[in-house]
Scaffold this active site. Structure first.
Site, PDB file in Angstrom:
ATOM      1  N   GLU A   1      17.446  31.160   2.116  1.00  0.00           N
ATOM      2  CA  GLU A   1      16.863  29.825   2.212  1.00  0.00           C
ATOM      3  C   GLU A   1      17.948  28.743   2.221  1.00  0.00           C
ATOM      4  OE1 GLU A   1      15.530  32.359   0.933  1.00  0.00           O
ATOM      5  OE2 GLU A   1      13.334  32.234   0.912  1.00  0.00           O
TER       6      GLU A   1
ATOM      7  N   HIS B   1      13.230  28.080  -3.454  1.00  0.00           N
ATOM      8  CA  HIS B   1      12.395  28.410  -4.614  1.00  0.00           C
ATOM      9  C   HIS B   1      13.169  29.130  -5.711  1.00  0.00           C
ATOM     10  CE1 HIS B   1      11.481  32.570  -2.728  1.00  0.00           C
ATOM     11  NE2 HIS B   1      12.416  31.986  -2.022  1.00  0.00           N
ATOM     12  N   ARG B   2      14.035  30.049  -5.302  1.00  0.00           N
ATOM     13  CA  ARG B   2      14.727  30.844  -6.338  1.00  0.00           C
ATOM     14  C   ARG B   2      15.758  30.013  -7.096  1.00  0.00           C
ATOM     15  NH1 ARG B   2      12.183  35.178  -5.981  1.00  0.00           N
ATOM     16  NH2 ARG B   2      11.624  36.074  -3.974  1.00  0.00           N
TER      17      ARG B   2
ATOM     18  N   ASP C   1       4.774  30.496   2.270  1.00  0.00           N
ATOM     19  CA  ASP C   1       5.129  31.523   3.254  1.00  0.00           C
ATOM     20  C   ASP C   1       3.917  32.317   3.733  1.00  0.00           C
ATOM     21  OD1 ASP C   1       7.684  30.665   3.019  1.00  0.00           O
ATOM     22  OD2 ASP C   1       8.564  32.607   2.515  1.00  0.00           O
TER      23      ASP C   1
ATOM     24  N   ASP D   1      17.628  39.505  -4.032  1.00  0.00           N
ATOM     25  CA  ASP D   1      16.920  38.298  -4.480  1.00  0.00           C
ATOM     26  C   ASP D   1      16.937  38.171  -5.995  1.00  0.00           C
ATOM     27  OD1 ASP D   1      16.484  37.576  -1.935  1.00  0.00           O
ATOM     28  OD2 ASP D   1      14.337  38.060  -1.895  1.00  0.00           O
TER      29      ASP D   1
END
Ligand code: DC
Length: 668
Positions: free
Chosen positions: A353, A397-398, A52, A325
């Site tokens: 995402e 990613h998370r 990012d 998040d």
């Protein structure tokens, strides 16, 4: 069909040590944009290096900002509010923190100075809404077209005429990034008037707005805030570079380690460096939620020290609007709780995402949890029985980082590995995540998987072993290199080939290190020296000396580290790792091997004859096979692979097929 990329995490049983967090994504991209918009040069320290931030840097470069590495930092020389490039196509990946604020800034600049810009991203970016921001900018006179579906990127920004008399309104209930985008962009046009932004609807994710305001203040813009509905940019506001700025560690990234500590730091504490009580990031409040579940967390200004407190963790019901998040991490902590946990007010998960509510529900069920999902909540009850699971990560990613925490299941009655599909998606915010995790996670050595490749000299073990290690994300032990390095040391010390005690003594304190595919002996790069024929011959001789072999055992066992090991040599499957999950015995005809070695030598400009090489190989085979200690032979359960007629790729695929057949994951 190509195989999915994956990383298998063995069952983990503890954490301890220190982890240093990468820079915050939210702060990094805001700082980059502000530095790019203001005049002068800003030195940025501890910037996150991730997908990012890369797209943001590339966009700024394309717009004419000066970007330079500067020692351990990065210098950004900004535009001073003047467009120097009037036409550009910017690809912004899946970075919402780049797409939204760049769209706002370029729309205002283009409406005042002219210019045509196209902003696009990966397909998922084109499914993430931006309509509320476009709707806020169009009434100000900005000309913006949605090139695909209305309300979504890609966007074309193409001039317009700025009219700032109308009130500026933006919706705040879908994503706070729209307000952030306006707050960062509007100072570009506030020279001669005060600008007021009214937020429509309930503003979500307020902590991110606080980050925006704190960073704007560092860049000379003091925004006035009335509640969470009205924000005023004062007349004459102008960006001023702070000259130098440090990026905090990422508080959302900290959540995985806070959770790991709460679950598995049963002895020594886990120290997390980079964020602490002085953090400006909203996700630092994850600490409170983790404490509510039982985590024992001590805070320093810039570090957190975590230990297991209550066990099992305590189930919670929590409104997570303030930590959208990091709340994903709570959903995984819920696997270790004493009942079902319910996370509410998380509708924004659905436009991140991926649809994170759906994704989390699907994947947690795979490990055995019972999950109920709703439009804006998720409820997770811990598994009654853990199952080995191949976790889809949805380019999120998370999802990948969260799922890794399920590998601590032995602490809750399981003993299952966890497979993470497409593990590289962590690159969005934390490229080194798995290394960081394995740096502090503990596993029983016997549960760290080993794949052995034994075989005669020049059969291609090294090439195969290294390719397999790459594909599996495992360490690679080229045990021949240990014997060869000992041989180099013995040759240099002038020892006789049969000096067993002397050679063993050298092997005992061999100053050998491996660094990115290079072998360093006492700091000297000996990678090429190790391949010399006389070194190979001496290695074969000293490998027959019991004391030398014994000395090298410990060193070899030490390579068995998380997440796993591919070990190649002569006795990896028979002697060193008898419990290896898969043992391969690699052969090729003596002629094939001699030809391969011949090619290698000739390509390096070393003269050689195939006949001599063949005779030499056969002699070495005989010596390796007939020595009294650890003779070269296939382990009883080894799979035999004759690669005389196989390409490297075909050999790799064959072994990976075998590897799959001994894994518990089944079809994913
Ligand atoms: O695989 P290689 O050619 O790099 O190995 C060099 C020598 O080391 C080889 O002649 C035999 C010895 N060796 C061994 O005895 N046991 C091992 N596990 C690896 C190598």
């Amino acid at each position: 069909m190509s195989r999915p990329e994956f990383l298998d995490i063995p069952p983990l049983v503890g954490t301890a040590g220190t982890v240093r967090l990468p820079g915050s994504k939210s702060i990094s991209n805001r700082v980059l944009l502000l530095a790019g918009l203001c005049a002068g040069t800003t030195r940025v320290h501890d910037l996150l290096d991730s997908d990012d931030t890369q797209v943001m840097l590339e966009a700024l470069r394309a717009l004419g900002c000066g970007i330079a590495r500067d020692g351990d930092g990065l210098s950004v020389t900004g535009l001073g509010g003047r467009l120097v490039v009037r036409e550009a196509r910017l690809f912004l990946g899946n970075a919402g923190t780049a797409m939204r604020p760049l769209a706002a800034a370029l729309a205002l600049l283009s409406a005042t100075q002219g210019g045509r810009f196209e902003l696009s991203g990966v397909p998922r970016m084109h499914e993430r809404p931006i309509g509320d921001l476009v709707d806020a900018l169009r009434p100000l006179g900005c000309r913006i077209d949605c090139l695909g579906q209305e309300g979504y990127p890609p966007l074309r920004i193409d001039g317009g005429r700025l009219a700032l008399d109308a009130p500026i309104r933006v919706r705040g209930d879908v994503s706070s990034q729209f307000l952030t985008a306006l707050l960062m962009a509007l100072p570009l046009v506030a020279q001669d008037r005060e600008l007021i932004i009214d937020v429509e609807g309930e503003l979500i994710s307020r902590p991110y707005i606080e980050i925006t305001l704190a960073l704007l203040a560092r860049f000379g813009i003091a925004v006035r805030r009335d509640g969470w509905q009205r924000f005023t940019i004062p007349r004459g506001a102008a960006y001023r570079s702070p000259g130098e700025i440090h990026v905090e560690g990422d508080a959302s990234s900290a959540s995985y380690f806070i959770a790991a500590g709460a679950i598995a730091a049963t002895g020594e504490a886990l120290r997390i460096e980079g964020v602490g009580s002085a953090s400006i990031q909203g996700d630092i409040r994850f600490v409170e939620a983790a404490r509510a579940m039982g985590a024992d967390v001590r805070e320093e200004a810039n570090a957190l020290i975590v230990q297991r407190g209550a066990w099992p963790l305590r189930a919670i019901t929590l409104d997570c609007n303030h930590i959208p998040d990091a709340a994903m991490t709570l959903a995984v902590m819920a696997l270790y709780a004493d009942g079902p946990s319910r996370l509410t007010n998380i509708a924004s998960w659905r436009v991140k995402e991926t649809d994170r509510i759906a994704a989390m529900a699907t994947e947690l069920r795979k490990v055995g949890a019972t999950v109920v999902e709703g439009a804006d909540f998720i409820e997770v009850a811990p598994p009654a029985r853990w199952r080995p699971a191949a976790i889809h990560t949805y380019d999120d990613h998370r999802m990948a980082m969260c799922a890794s925490l399920a590998a601590f299941n032995p602490l809750a009655g399981g003993r299952e590995p966890v497979r993470i599909l497409d593990p590289r998606c962590v690159g969005k915010t934390f490229p080194g995540y798995f290394d960081a995790l394995f740096g502090v996670a503990q596993a029983a050595p016997s549960s760290i998987p080993v794949l052995t490749v034994d075989g005669p000299t020049a059969s291609g073990k090294g090439t195969l072993g290294s390719a397999l290690a790459d594909r599996l994300g495992y360490y690679h032990l080229d045990s021949g290199a240990l014997y060869r390095a000992t041989a180099v040391a013995a040759l240099r010390a002038g020892l006789a080939p049969d000096d067993e005690a002397g050679t063993a003594a050298l092997a005992r304190c061999l100053p050998l290190r491996f660094e990115s595919q290079r072998a360093l002996l006492a700091g000297e790069d000996v990678t090429d020296t190790l391949r010399l024929e006389d070194v190979g011959n001496r290695a074969s001789q000293i490998a027959a000396l019991p004391a030398v072999r014994q000395t090298l055992v410990e060193l070899q066992l030490g390579f068995r580290q998380l997440p796993g090991l591919v070990a190649d040599g002569r006795d990896m499957g028979t002697v060193i790792f008898p419990d290896a999950a898969l043992k391969v015995f690699l052969t090729a005809s003596a002629e094939t091997r001699a030809e391969r070695r011949h090619k290698q030598l000739i390509s390096k400009g070393i003269p050689a004859s195939i006949q001599a090489l063949c005779a030499d190989l056969e002699a070495r085979d005989a010596r390796d096979q007939n020595r009294s200690i650890a003779p070269l032979k296939p382990a009883a359960e080894a799979r035999l692979l004759d690669n005389s007629a196989l390409s490297i790729e075909a050999s790799v695929e064959q072994v990976l097929d075998w590897w799959e057949s001994v894994q518990p994951f089944g079809a994913s």
